[in-house]
Write an enzyme that holds these catalytic residues in place. Structure first.
Site, PDB file in Angstrom:
ATOM      1  CE1 TYR A 142      -3.794  -2.326   5.016  1.00 48.84           C
ATOM      2  CE2 TYR A 142      -3.531  -0.275   4.979  1.00 48.84           C
ATOM      3  CZ  TYR A 142      -4.079  -1.738   4.205  1.00 48.84           C
ATOM      4  OH  TYR A 142      -3.750  -1.835   3.387  1.00 48.84           O
ATOM      5  CB  SER A 156      -0.902  -0.307   1.248  1.00 49.88           C
ATOM      6  OG  SER A 156      -1.528   1.524   1.302  1.00 49.88           O
TER       7      SER A 156
HETATM    8  N1  LIG Z   1      -8.723   0.161  -0.796  1.00 48.43           N
HETATM    9  C1  LIG Z   1      -7.744   0.361  -0.949  1.00 48.43           C
HETATM   10  O1  LIG Z   1      -8.089   1.476  -0.938  1.00 48.43           O
HETATM   11  C2  LIG Z   1      -6.444  -0.182  -0.717  1.00 48.43           C
HETATM   12  C3  LIG Z   1      -5.371   0.560  -0.868  1.00 48.43           C
HETATM   13  C4  LIG Z   1      -3.933   0.025  -0.120  1.00 48.43           C
HETATM   14  C5  LIG Z   1      -3.835  -1.238  -0.077  1.00 48.43           C
HETATM   15  N2  LIG Z   1      -5.061  -2.047  -0.411  1.00 48.43           N
HETATM   16  C6  LIG Z   1      -4.642  -3.926  -0.279  1.00 48.43           C
HETATM   17  O2  LIG Z   1      -5.504  -4.301  -0.478  1.00 48.43           O
HETATM   18  C7  LIG Z   1      -5.664  -5.973  -0.810  1.00 48.43           C
HETATM   19  C8  LIG Z   1      -7.040  -6.017  -0.922  1.00 48.43           C
HETATM   20  O3  LIG Z   1      -8.017  -5.067  -0.147  1.00 48.43           O
HETATM   21  P1  LIG Z   1      -9.167  -4.384  -0.974  1.00 48.43           P
HETATM   22  O4  LIG Z   1      -8.945  -2.853  -0.916  1.00 48.43           O
HETATM   23  O5  LIG Z   1      -9.209  -5.390  -2.227  1.00 48.43           O
HETATM   24  O6  LIG Z   1     -10.375  -4.650   0.207  1.00 48.43           O
HETATM   25  P2  LIG Z   1     -11.895  -5.718  -0.153  1.00 48.43           P
HETATM   26  O7  LIG Z   1     -12.594  -5.443  -0.830  1.00 48.43           O
HETATM   27  O8  LIG Z   1     -11.893  -5.512   1.981  1.00 48.43           O
HETATM   28  O9  LIG Z   1     -10.865  -7.426  -0.242  1.00 48.43           O
HETATM   29  C9  LIG Z   1     -10.316  -7.998   0.184  1.00 48.43           C
HETATM   30  C10 LIG Z   1     -10.108  -8.962   1.088  1.00 48.43           C
HETATM   31  O10 LIG Z   1      -9.108 -10.155   1.721  1.00 48.43           O
HETATM   32  C11 LIG Z   1     -10.001 -11.471   1.708  1.00 48.43           C
HETATM   33  N3  LIG Z   1      -9.615 -11.502   3.495  1.00 48.43           N
HETATM   34  C12 LIG Z   1      -9.646 -10.824   4.195  1.00 48.43           C
HETATM   35  N4  LIG Z   1     -10.014 -11.316   4.772  1.00 48.43           N
HETATM   36  C13 LIG Z   1      -8.946 -12.704   4.936  1.00 48.43           C
HETATM   37  C14 LIG Z   1      -8.633 -13.645   5.849  1.00 48.43           C
HETATM   38  N5  LIG Z   1      -8.946 -13.880   6.688  1.00 48.43           N
HETATM   39  N6  LIG Z   1      -8.948 -15.068   5.507  1.00 48.43           N
HETATM   40  C15 LIG Z   1      -8.642 -14.852   3.568  1.00 48.43           C
HETATM   41  N7  LIG Z   1      -8.785 -13.861   3.275  1.00 48.43           N
HETATM   42  C16 LIG Z   1      -9.649 -12.878   3.490  1.00 48.43           C
HETATM   43  C17 LIG Z   1     -11.841 -11.062   1.498  1.00 48.43           C
HETATM   44  O11 LIG Z   1     -12.161 -11.977   1.543  1.00 48.43           O
HETATM   45  P3  LIG Z   1     -13.383 -12.642   3.274  1.00 48.43           P
HETATM   46  O12 LIG Z   1     -14.043 -11.397   3.550  1.00 48.43           O
HETATM   47  O13 LIG Z   1     -14.470 -13.434   1.365  1.00 48.43           O
HETATM   48  O14 LIG Z   1     -12.072 -13.318   3.217  1.00 48.43           O
HETATM   49  C18 LIG Z   1     -11.380 -10.112   0.716  1.00 48.43           C
HETATM   50  O15 LIG Z   1     -11.449 -10.946  -0.686  1.00 48.43           O
HETATM   51  C19 LIG Z   1      -5.364  -6.032   0.806  1.00 48.43           C
HETATM   52  O16 LIG Z   1      -4.232  -6.153   1.136  1.00 48.43           O
HETATM   53  C20 LIG Z   1      -5.253  -4.378   1.438  1.00 48.43           C
HETATM   54  O17 LIG Z   1      -4.809  -3.867   2.875  1.00 48.43           O
HETATM   55  C21 LIG Z   1      -6.410  -1.950   0.204  1.00 48.43           C
END
Ligand SMILES: NC(=O)c1ccc[n+]([C@@H]2O[C@H](COP(=O)([O-])OP(=O)(O)OC[C@H]3O[C@@H](n4cnc5c(N)ncnc54)[C@H](OP(=O)(O)O)[C@@H]3O)[C@@H](O)[C@H]2O)c1
Length: 266
Positions: free
Chosen positions: A158, A145
């Protein structure tokens, strides 16, 4: 399920929503490698797998697993082996954050975050590399991130987990280059996904400057295939690592905390 021409597979953690789902959709359209979708919500994964199989004629497997559980990474690798697949591409995308003061965060959530964002990711990298070395090919994408470049009050844990992912992945990229293995740390800025609902991140400045998960996925895959060790996605975010070096760390940390302050914080 369509027959696959090889046993090589791409595994995507966190494929049930957001950036992981966008990565799965793009890889299914662009590459013909078997996909393994991983997350906790089995029904969401199964629906996506069925859709991608029908649309692109490739094998898409689902493994529903809670990666916050100690030992889950090994469980996942064992299950992949039982299915006769070898991991050629590992995408460590599953992760979450919490927008709150450290003292107010429940300890189990902090432990889960560290286990998912750091421990499972590291264990999966360690588990897949011997096979990649033997085949002299492989790709690893770790989703960090822009928060990984900077300490961030209210996202103290985080941001620190993402600093780990960023630094670990950059070092790994250099170690693995000579073995023909591509390793990339992807640093998205704020992206329009469920991340912000889960983090309690509404009413903050960063909500106003969100990228789409599809844009992030496209940049991430291009960077991985181009052998880039780090990619900061989104035009607005790209200068951030450079700009941060111009400010004293203390000032940058205070400003980072202001950017994620909720307008009506309790
Ligand atoms: N959105 C942002 O602004 C942003 C910015 C920078 C980096 N990121 C990073 O991008 C990545 C993806 O996040 P996203 O933004 O796409 O958010 P998201 O839509 O909430 O997706 C998160 C994913 O992780 C899975 N997950 C969460 N807890 C889990 C667990 N205990 N075991 C297995 N799977 C799990 C969730 O699936 P289930 O709930 O079905 O388990 C979901 O598929 C993350 O690493 C996040 O830190 C996001």
């Amino acid at each position: 399920m369509p027959a696959s021409t090889s046993n090589l597979a791409t595994i995507i953690t966190g494929a049930s929503s957001g950036i992981g789902e966008a990565l799965a959709r793009r890889l299914a359209a662009e590459e013909k490698q078997t996909l393994i979708l991983v997350a906790r919500r089995a029904e969401k994964l199964a629906a996506l797998a069925e859709e991608l199989q029908k649309a692109h004629g490739l094998r898409v497997d689902v493994i529903a697993l809670d990666l916050e559980k100690p030992g889950a990474a090994q469980e996942l690798v064992d299950e992949v082996a039982v299915r006769g697949l070898a991991i050629d591409t590992l995408i460590n995308n599953a992760g979450f954050g919490i927008n709150d003061l450290f003292i107010d965060m429940p300890l189990e959530r902090i432990q889960g975050m560290v286990q998912l964002n750091i421990v499972a990711l590291t264990e999966l990298c360690h588990a897949v590399l011997p096979g990649m070395h033997a085949r002299q090919q492989g790709r690893i994408m770790n989703i960090a991130s822009v928060a990984g470049f900077q300490a961030c009050p209210r996202f103290a844990v985080y941001a620190a987990t993402k600093s780990f992912v960023l630094n670990f992945t950059e070092a790994l990229a250099v170690e693995e280059r000579k073995h023909g293995i591509l390793v990339t740390a992807v640093c998205p800025g704020a992206t329009k996904t469920a991340f912000h609902d889960i983090a309690g991140n509404h009413g903050t400045f960063v909500e106003k400057i969100m990228d789409s998960p599809e844009t992030v996925a496209a940049s991430a895959i291009n960077a991985l295939n181009a052998g880039k060790a780090v990619i900061v996605t989104g035009l607005l975010n790209k200068p951030l690592p450079f700009l941060l070096r111009l400010f004293p760390r203390g000032i940058a940390t205070v400003v980072a905390g202001i950017l994620v302050q909720r307008e009506k914080a309790a």
